[in-house]
Design an enzyme around this catalytic site. Structure first.
Site, mmCIF file in Angstrom:
data_model
loop_
_atom_site.group_PDB
_atom_site.id
_atom_site.type_symbol
_atom_site.label_atom_id
_atom_site.label_comp_id
_atom_site.label_asym_id
_atom_site.label_seq_id
_atom_site.Cartn_x
_atom_site.Cartn_y
_atom_site.Cartn_z
ATOM 1 N N ASP A 165 -9.609 -76.082 -14.639
ATOM 2 C CA ASP A 165 -8.035 -74.901 -14.204
ATOM 3 C C ASP A 165 -8.781 -74.135 -13.139
ATOM 4 O OD1 ASP A 165 -6.693 -73.339 -14.536
ATOM 5 O OD2 ASP A 165 -6.664 -72.719 -16.692
ATOM 6 N N HIS A 216 -7.005 -71.521 -11.763
ATOM 7 C CA HIS A 216 -6.125 -70.473 -12.377
ATOM 8 C C HIS A 216 -5.447 -69.192 -11.302
ATOM 9 C CE1 HIS A 216 -6.541 -66.919 -15.167
ATOM 10 N NE2 HIS A 216 -5.902 -67.982 -16.057
ATOM 11 N N GLU A 265 -6.422 -77.929 -12.313
ATOM 12 C CA GLU A 265 -4.958 -77.307 -13.156
ATOM 13 C C GLU A 265 -4.763 -76.203 -11.953
ATOM 14 O OE1 GLU A 265 -3.272 -74.628 -16.382
ATOM 15 O OE2 GLU A 265 -4.654 -76.151 -17.012
ATOM 16 N N GLU A 273 2.715 -73.460 -14.811
ATOM 17 C CA GLU A 273 2.486 -72.007 -16.162
ATOM 18 C C GLU A 273 3.278 -71.018 -15.000
ATOM 19 O OE1 GLU A 273 -1.733 -70.167 -16.276
ATOM 20 O OE2 GLU A 273 -1.410 -72.497 -16.011
ATOM 21 N N ASP A 283 5.306 -73.650 -19.912
ATOM 22 C CA ASP A 283 5.269 -73.187 -20.857
ATOM 23 C C ASP A 283 7.183 -72.913 -21.609
ATOM 24 O OD1 ASP A 283 4.826 -70.954 -22.816
ATOM 25 O OD2 ASP A 283 2.901 -70.390 -21.488
ATOM 26 N N HIS A 307 1.920 -75.745 -21.300
ATOM 27 C CA HIS A 307 0.949 -74.901 -20.878
ATOM 28 C C HIS A 307 1.037 -74.213 -22.206
ATOM 29 C CE1 HIS A 307 0.147 -70.741 -19.735
ATOM 30 N NE2 HIS A 307 -0.901 -70.912 -19.297
#
Length: 381
Positions: free
Chosen positions: A183, A185, A209, A235, A257, A284
């Site tokens: 990830d 992020h 990700e 996400e 999500d 997510h």
């Protein structure tokens, strides 16, 4: 049957639950929250409740249309998350009314179990070898970790090397038969992502990700073409329309999500859109038990489902854990890294209402960290 009461509860570590009750005593649970912004979502639920009170809870699609389109100003994470939690609760009520799990109402299951992954490493990823080893010993066949902590916009060789070393360590522990996700992020600039992706290919991560922030969708196609690593994101996207551009850019995995992207109703439509583009869905879900239970209901009935995120043991869970709010943990018991399908009605989770009400008395005011670089300028968390 009519909706008679809607309540919300702030529950540590950083979650919010909503409880929707009907006049004949049926109760549905949802999880509407934006992590770090729970209070505005709570207010949005209260506003939407003005419309829902007195309505037939079985008309889920009509309510979704009104809640998302009934205001002149639409969209955004706060409104979408409020709708998501209420949508989950209405599906929970409908399943309980018919005595069926939600996945049966969505067309029936296409699989008997859901593969899940465990988080390792924390926000400033460290002790990767020990953490991955522990999850392998716990039976997981996949893990996910942050690829980096804070990273400068044009990374030094040392920063690049740290990311590669984490991937190398994870692959050494996992061997050839298990997987890891990496990830970024949104901490990695487009320039750094272009450098890192080709270098990471030899470690064969399952996916990278959020290689860049959702602000930079214009570079996603370039990143897809930069290496053979599957790219995952989503996400911070809230509608199927927002997923269209990355899917057209060749993203392999979408990660909506269920507590942000409009709930069960919209998540299944996002999955169907992804299927058109040959993409997989990996929802997510670093959240609580209702969000996970709702995600599983969609996953059981979705042909292009890949793997499920879950928050048990995640580094955010300080002061409370997912199982603290369930009366029966059996639906969340892992079998060789997978969650087995149940036929319990509704979302399939029994919420411990007393525990939720007790947690709400203290509540929480969780906020994400604010990071800075060495020169005191803002750094992406």
């Amino acid at each position: 049957m009519r909706i008679s009461r809607i309540e919300t509860f702030l529950a540590p570590p950083r979650w919010m639950f909503c409880r929707v009750e009907t006049d004949d005593g049926l109760v549905g649970w949802g999880e509407p929250v934006v992590e770090g912004r729970a209070e505005p979502v709570r207010a949005a639920v209260d506003v939407l409740a003005e419309y829902l009170i007195g309505q037939d809870p079985m008309r889920i699609e009509d309510h979704w249309q009104v809640m998302t389109k009934g205001g002149f100003y639409r969209g955004g994470p706060v409104l979408s998350s409020a709708v998501a939690g209420l949508d989950q609760a209405l599906w929970d009520i409908k399943g309980k009314a018919y005595g069926q799990p939600v996945h049966q109402l969505l067309g029936g299951p296409v699989r008997s179990k859901i593969r899940a992954y465990a988080w390792v490493g924390g926000d400033e990823p460290s002790e990767i070898r020990e953490a991955v080893t522990a999850q392998v010993e716990a039976g997981f066949t996949a893990v996910k970790m942050n690829g980096t902590g804070r990273m400068t916009p044009l990374a030094t060789r040392a920063e690049i090397r740290d990311c590669l070393r984490r991937a190398e360590t994870a692959r050494e522990v996992l061997g050839e038969e298990r997987d890891f996700g990496l990830d970024f992020h949104g901490r990695v600039s487009p320039a750094n992502a272009r450098r890192l992706l080709p270098l990471l290919a030899e470690y064969a991560p399952m996916f990278v990700e959020e290689p860049v922030l959702s602000d930079h969708m214009n570079v996603v196609a370039d990143l897809v073409n930069a290496s053979n690593i599957p790219i995952a994101l989503g996400e911070r996207l809230y509608t199927r329309r927002e997923f269209l551009a990355p899917l057209e850019s060749g993203v392999a995995i979408v990660q909506p999500d269920i507590s942000h992207a409009g709930g069960i109703s919209e998540l299944r439509r996002i999955a169907a859109l992804a299927e058109v583009y040959g993409a997989q869905i990996a929802p997510h879900c670093p959240l609580g038990p209702v969000a996970l239970a709702a995600s599983l209901q969609v996953a059981f009935t979705t042909p292009n489902f890949l793997i499920q995120e879950q928050s048990i043991g995640i580094h955010y869970n300080q002061g409370a854990e997912l199982l603290d709010y369930v009366a029966d943990p059996e639906p969340f018991r892992f079998h060789a890294g997978s969650l087995v399908r149940t036929e319990r009605p509704g979302l399939g989770v029994d919420i411990d209402e007393a525990a939720v009400r007790a947690a709400d008395k203290s509540g929480h005011a969780w906020r994400n960290p604010v990071w800075r670089h060495d020169d005191a300028s803002f750094a992406e968390w």
